[in-house]
Design a protein around this motif. Sequence first.
Motif, PDB file in Angstrom:
ATOM      1  N   VAL A  17       0.835  -1.205   0.000  1.00 43.14           N
ATOM      2  CA  VAL A  17       0.000   0.000   0.000  1.00 43.14           C
ATOM      3  C   VAL A  17       0.870   1.254   0.000  1.00 43.14           C
ATOM      4  O   VAL A  17       0.598   2.224  -0.720  1.00 43.14           O
ATOM      5  N   SER A  63       2.607   1.635  -3.431  1.00 37.95           N
ATOM      6  CA  SER A  63       1.682   1.997  -4.503  1.00 37.95           C
ATOM      7  C   SER A  63       0.965   3.321  -4.242  1.00 37.95           C
ATOM      8  O   SER A  63       0.189   3.786  -5.082  1.00 37.95           O
ATOM      9  N   ASP A 102      -1.387   3.897  -2.204  1.00 39.06           N
ATOM     10  CA  ASP A 102      -2.821   3.704  -1.984  1.00 39.06           C
ATOM     11  C   ASP A 102      -3.211   3.977  -0.535  1.00 39.06           C
ATOM     12  O   ASP A 102      -4.382   3.865  -0.167  1.00 39.06           O
ATOM     13  N   GLY A 103      -2.239   4.331   0.295  1.00 39.87           N
ATOM     14  CA  GLY A 103      -2.499   4.606   1.706  1.00 39.87           C
ATOM     15  C   GLY A 103      -1.268   5.219   2.336  1.00 39.87           C
ATOM     16  O   GLY A 103      -0.309   5.583   1.652  1.00 39.87           O
ATOM     17  N   HIS A 118      -3.256  10.643  -5.633  1.00 40.67           N
ATOM     18  CA  HIS A 118      -3.089   9.648  -4.573  1.00 40.67           C
ATOM     19  C   HIS A 118      -4.094   9.923  -3.443  1.00 40.67           C
ATOM     20  O   HIS A 118      -3.713  10.274  -2.327  1.00 40.67           O
ATOM     21  N   GLY A 123      -5.695   8.090  -1.527  1.00 37.68           N
ATOM     22  CA  GLY A 123      -5.624   7.238  -0.348  1.00 37.68           C
ATOM     23  C   GLY A 123      -4.606   7.667   0.679  1.00 37.68           C
ATOM     24  O   GLY A 123      -4.622   7.179   1.814  1.00 37.68           O
TER      25      GLY A 123
END
Length: 299
Positions: free
Chosen positions: A86, A89, A91-92, A119, A121
Motif C-alpha cells: 500500500v 503503490s 494507496d495509503g 493519490h 488514499g
Amino acid sequence: MHDPQSLYEVFLRVARDGSFTAAARGLGYTQSAVSRQIQTLEEQWGTALFDRLPRGVRLTEAGRVLLPHAQGMRDRLRAARAELDVLRSLDGGTLRVGAFATADVSLVPCAVASFAARHPGVTVVHTEGPTAKHVELLAEGALDVAVLSAPGAVPPTGPDLHDLWDEPMYVALPRGHRFAGRARLRLAELADEPWIEGDVRPDRTLLAPALADGFRPRVVFRVNDWTAKLGFVAAGLGITVLPALAAGAARADIALVPVDPADLPHRRVYAATARGTTPSAAATAFLADLRGAVASMDR
C-alpha cells in the motif's frame, strides 16, 4: 536467501498435505525446492520438523509445536507485505508536510492538490511555521517534506535540500501611489517612504539583505500577518515587501512592483527532507508535485 513468508507457506502446506510431492504440486514448485525450503527451516530452528516416512512425511513433536506459531507468522508477514505494498503503490499511508507562511499561499496548496488528486488514499498532514521550526521537525523525524526559505546567500543547514525556486521580491504600494505603474523599483527611490514590516528592526525582515548597501527603511508599523500588512498598505499607511509566493493573495486595491534584484536579491526556496534518510514513496512523489507547482508559477 529464502523469503520467510515462503518458508512458512511451504511448511504449512507440507503439514497439511503430509507429502513434499503433494505440497510441491499444490504450490507450483518442484519437489526438490520444497525439500530444500523445509531443510532450511529445520536448520534455522535446529531440529527436525518432519519425519520422513516411506509414504509421505509426518510432523515431529517440534513440528507440532511450531505449527500454530507458523500460522501466526505467515499471517503477520502477509499483513506486513500488504501494508508495505500500500505504501509503495501510494494507496495509503501518511505524508507530513511543513512550510513557511508565504509558501502556504499558493505553492504548497497547489502541490498538495495535485498530489491528492493522484493519490487520494494518502492522508496529508500539514504543519505551518518558520523555516527554523521545520528544520528541527525534519531532524526529529516529525516531517517527511518541508518547504524552506533562505533570504540571504546561506542555505539552511541540517536537512537535504532540493532547489525549487529563486523567488523575486515585490514592493506592495497603495493603488494610487506615484510609483504604482513602474516596471521595477530601486530601494533608493523608497528611502523616505513609511514601511510596514514584521519587525521594527529591518535586519529581522526581508529587507535585511539591502542594509549592507546603506539602505535604512523607516518602519512605522509592525504587522506580522500578510493579510493585515496588505490592509495597512491599501489604507495608505505605508508600503511593504511582498515575496512573489504571496503575490497570489494580493488585493485589487494595491499595486505590486518588482524590486531590482541588485537591491534585494531573490530569495532561495527549497524543498527539504531529513538528511541521511530514504524518502518515502509519498515524499518522493510530493517533491515532484512541488517542482510542478513552481513550474506553473514561473510561466
